[in-house]
Design a protein around this motif. Structure first.
Motif, mmCIF file in Angstrom:
data_model
loop_
_atom_site.group_PDB
_atom_site.id
_atom_site.type_symbol
_atom_site.label_atom_id
_atom_site.label_comp_id
_atom_site.label_asym_id
_atom_site.label_seq_id
_atom_site.Cartn_x
_atom_site.Cartn_y
_atom_site.Cartn_z
ATOM 1 N N LEU A 40 58.199 22.720 47.752
ATOM 2 C CA LEU A 40 57.749 22.810 46.359
ATOM 3 C C LEU A 40 57.993 24.209 45.800
ATOM 4 N N ASN A 41 57.710 25.236 46.617
ATOM 5 C CA ASN A 41 57.894 26.642 46.233
ATOM 6 C C ASN A 41 57.257 26.957 44.877
ATOM 7 N N PRO A 42 55.925 26.803 44.759
ATOM 8 C CA PRO A 42 55.252 27.023 43.467
ATOM 9 C C PRO A 42 55.217 28.498 43.075
ATOM 10 N N ASP A 43 55.153 28.736 41.774
ATOM 11 C CA ASP A 43 54.966 30.100 41.266
ATOM 12 C C ASP A 43 53.495 30.485 41.298
ATOM 13 N N VAL A 44 52.630 29.494 41.065
ATOM 14 C CA VAL A 44 51.178 29.723 41.003
ATOM 15 C C VAL A 44 50.481 28.629 41.799
ATOM 16 N N PRO A 86 54.702 33.717 49.974
ATOM 17 C CA PRO A 86 53.991 34.987 49.725
ATOM 18 C C PRO A 86 54.070 35.490 48.294
ATOM 19 N N LYS A 87 55.086 35.062 47.542
ATOM 20 C CA LYS A 87 55.211 35.536 46.163
ATOM 21 C C LYS A 87 54.370 34.726 45.174
ATOM 22 N N ALA A 88 53.866 33.575 45.605
ATOM 23 C CA ALA A 88 53.080 32.725 44.700
ATOM 24 C C ALA A 88 51.766 33.411 44.333
ATOM 25 N N ILE A 89 51.404 33.356 43.056
ATOM 26 C CA ILE A 89 50.124 33.903 42.602
ATOM 27 C C ILE A 89 49.021 32.948 43.035
ATOM 28 N N ARG A 90 47.991 33.505 43.668
ATOM 29 C CA ARG A 90 46.881 32.686 44.170
ATOM 30 C C ARG A 90 45.666 32.882 43.264
ATOM 31 N N ILE A 91 45.206 31.776 42.664
ATOM 32 C CA ILE A 91 44.070 31.815 41.733
ATOM 33 C C ILE A 91 42.965 30.906 42.260
ATOM 34 N N LEU A 92 41.743 31.383 42.177
ATOM 35 C CA LEU A 92 40.571 30.599 42.579
ATOM 36 C C LEU A 92 39.766 30.197 41.352
ATOM 37 N N ASP A 93 39.510 28.893 41.212
ATOM 38 C CA ASP A 93 38.551 28.448 40.190
ATOM 39 C C ASP A 93 37.227 28.225 40.911
ATOM 40 N N THR A 94 36.278 29.112 40.701
ATOM 41 C CA THR A 94 35.026 29.073 41.465
ATOM 42 C C THR A 94 34.143 27.884 41.087
ATOM 43 N N GLU A 95 34.355 27.300 39.870
ATOM 44 C CA GLU A 95 33.487 26.241 39.305
ATOM 45 C C GLU A 95 32.118 26.816 38.947
ATOM 46 N N ASP A 96 31.370 27.242 39.950
ATOM 47 C CA ASP A 96 30.196 28.092 39.747
ATOM 48 C C ASP A 96 30.043 28.885 41.032
ATOM 49 N N LEU A 97 29.169 29.889 41.031
ATOM 50 C CA LEU A 97 28.958 30.665 42.258
ATOM 51 C C LEU A 97 28.065 29.862 43.195
ATOM 52 N N HIS A 98 28.655 29.330 44.256
ATOM 53 C CA HIS A 98 27.904 28.508 45.197
ATOM 54 C C HIS A 98 26.772 29.299 45.844
ATOM 55 N N CYS A 99 27.020 30.590 46.107
ATOM 56 C CA CYS A 99 25.981 31.401 46.753
ATOM 57 C C CYS A 99 24.766 31.562 45.844
ATOM 58 N N LEU A 100 24.986 31.645 44.538
ATOM 59 C CA LEU A 100 23.884 31.770 43.583
ATOM 60 C C LEU A 100 23.064 30.481 43.556
ATOM 61 N N GLU A 127 45.198 31.385 25.467
ATOM 62 C CA GLU A 127 46.271 32.389 25.423
ATOM 63 C C GLU A 127 45.987 33.515 26.427
ATOM 64 N N LYS A 128 44.714 33.934 26.512
ATOM 65 C CA LYS A 128 44.345 34.980 27.484
ATOM 66 C C LYS A 128 44.618 34.509 28.906
ATOM 67 N N LEU A 129 44.327 33.237 29.170
ATOM 68 C CA LEU A 129 44.545 32.665 30.497
ATOM 69 C C LEU A 129 46.017 32.768 30.878
ATOM 70 N N ILE A 130 46.905 32.305 29.998
ATOM 71 C CA ILE A 130 48.344 32.297 30.292
ATOM 72 C C ILE A 130 48.907 33.716 30.353
ATOM 73 N N ASN A 131 48.443 34.581 29.456
ATOM 74 C CA ASN A 131 48.926 35.970 29.472
ATOM 75 C C ASN A 131 48.597 36.664 30.794
ATOM 76 N N LEU A 162 52.524 37.301 37.505
ATOM 77 C CA LEU A 162 53.850 36.880 37.970
ATOM 78 C C LEU A 162 54.851 38.032 37.872
ATOM 79 N N ASN A 163 54.703 38.857 36.856
ATOM 80 C CA ASN A 163 55.638 39.968 36.636
ATOM 81 C C ASN A 163 55.319 41.198 37.465
ATOM 82 N N ASP A 164 54.089 41.285 37.981
ATOM 83 C CA ASP A 164 53.669 42.551 38.600
ATOM 84 C C ASP A 164 52.736 42.327 39.792
ATOM 85 N N TYR A 165 52.970 41.253 40.561
ATOM 86 C CA TYR A 165 52.013 40.904 41.616
ATOM 87 C C TYR A 165 51.974 41.939 42.745
ATOM 88 N N GLU A 166 53.098 42.609 43.009
ATOM 89 C CA GLU A 166 53.130 43.573 44.123
ATOM 90 C C GLU A 166 52.210 44.760 43.860
#
Length: 420
Positions: free
Chosen positions: A84-88, A109-123, A372-376, A382-386
């Motif tokens: 699949l070789n995803p970007d995100v 390794p180049k794929a951006i890794r994002i976590l959707d927490t849903e809510d803070l489970h620890c809280l 728009e903030k999300l995509i930006n 993607l442009n500056d992950y390193e």
């Protein structure tokens, strides 16, 4: 004539804890909101999950999303993601990042890794524990929570985490000292309500009954129904004998169904075929939530349906900024019951509460305000992950050690399963 260059579609892989069920839970609705934003911004989306199919899961193909079943502790996932070789890659809750994050990091390794927490489970866990122990919850309690160690480690390993509540954003920064560069505030995302939408809402006179709605696999919902049955509802019925409460929710257990008591106006209705229609035709939503975290989808839905609500401080937490609530916020049972009755009977009070709710929707939850903030932010990564990862040393450290420990535990499980 030179050929016209077309921009390559970016690939998003979502790894879900479960398949989305937007009619069963706010989490399912949230996931579909995220999918709609990425799809609108030309991402080719694949949704993968180790969960079994359910009767109520959404048909992802209708949204142009490819569905893929995957297995836990199985190297077949490695082959899948390499091809699949995803970007995100978006992980749905920290437990999924624990299972698959190291495989993504190793194979893409180049794929951006994002976590959707849903809510803070620890809280949520710490508040639930304090409630059951009849003690006062303190934010410092989070530091001793086992689940907090896992959840914060997951946030640090990812390039970015979506945080649904501004209160939780503050907790992460102040209590756990998480760098803002790793966090993005992202509440529920809804469409603007037009004048036409507002005119279609049922009037005060056309509505009846109190209602509660919530997925019963979620412990705070079950606890809320217990509170209603044992504490709040007897107080309401004492002063308002003809009152009726209808309790809706997906996956009701036998202990929930046993609370059904029509002679006392307490009805367990089960799964809602169309939650929106039910809430629209109710006069008041009751939600005396005693512990939990995140934002309460049922209370936002009430606002969108023009239905005032009475809830607790925890129920309303981080949901309305400094705007007046869509009804009343009360933690004392007697006051909760009194406010519920007055809101039910007083048309002027009810009408103002409805206006408050619609103002909150427009001020705090409009999709256009956040998409728009999300995509930006994703494009910037993607442009500056390193460089981004270079400044997240603790994340790199955790990624290094987790990859070693989780990797070999998973391989041991896989080898063991082959011999069974």
């Amino acid at each position: 004539m030179k050929p016209i260059k077309t921009e390559r579609l970016k690939k998003l892989l979502i790894i879900g804890f479960v398949w989305p069920e937007p009619n069963s839970s706010a989490a399912g609705g949230r996931m579909m909101q995220l999918i709609s934003v990425f799809a609108a911004n030309r991402f080719k989306i694949t949704f993968a999950s180790p969960a079994l199919d359910s009767d109520f899961m959404v048909d992802l193909s209708q949204f142009g999303v490819e569905k893929k079943s995957i297995e836990l502790n199985n190297s077949s996932f490695d082959d899948f993601i390499i091809e699949l070789n995803p970007d995100v890659v978006l992980f749905d809750r920290f437990m999924i990042e624990e299972q698959f994050g190291w495989r993504v990091a190793e194979n893409c390794p180049k794929a951006i890794r994002i976590l959707d927490t849903e809510d803070l489970h620890c809280l949520r866990t710490a508040r639930q524990k304090a409630f059951k122990e009849n003690s006062t919850f303190k934010l410092t309690d989070l530091l001793s929570e086992e689940v907090a160690k896992r959840e914060i480690a997951s946030i640090l390993r990812c390039d970015l985490s979506y945080i649904i509540s501004e209160f939780e954003l503050k907790v992460l920064k102040d209590v756990f000292k998480i760098d803002s560069a790793l966090l993005q505030y992202l509440p529920f995302l809804v469409e603007e309500m037009s004048e036409e939408d507002l005119l279609k809402l049922p009037s005060f006179e056309d509505r009846q009954h109190f209602v509660f709605i919530g997925n019963f696999l979620h412990e705070p919902n079950w606890n809320t129904v217990q509170c209603l049955k044992e504490t709040i509802w007897p107080l309401i019925r004492k002063d308002f004998p003809e009152a009726v409460l209808q309790v809706y929710g997906a996956y009701p257990s036998q202990k929930v169904l046993q609370l059904h008591q029509p002679k006392n106006g307490f009805f367990i209705m089960g799964r809602a075929t169309d939650a929106n229609e039910i809430v629209k035709n109710a006069r008041i939503v009751l939600a005396p939530i005693r512990f939990g975290a995140g934002l309460k989808g049922k209370l936002l839905e009430a606002m969108q349906c023009g239905t005032p609500s009475v809830t607790s401080v925890i129920g309303s937490e981080a949901m309305h900024e400094n705007l007046p609530w869509n009804g009343f916020i009360e933690d004392t049972p007697d006051e909760f019951a009194k406010k519920a009755i007055s809101l039910y009977k007083d048309q002027n009070l009810w009408g103002q509460a409805q206006k408050n709710g619609i103002a909150i929707v427009h001020e705090c939850y409009l999709k256009d305000k956040y998409s728009e903030k999300l995509i930006n932010r994703v494009n910037a990564l993607l442009n500056d992950y390193e460089v981004h990862r270079l400044h997240n040393f603790m994340g790199s450290l955790l990624q290094h050690h987790t990859l070693k420990s989780t990797k070999y535990m998973a391989k041991w499980i896989e080898a063991k399963n082959k011999h069974l």
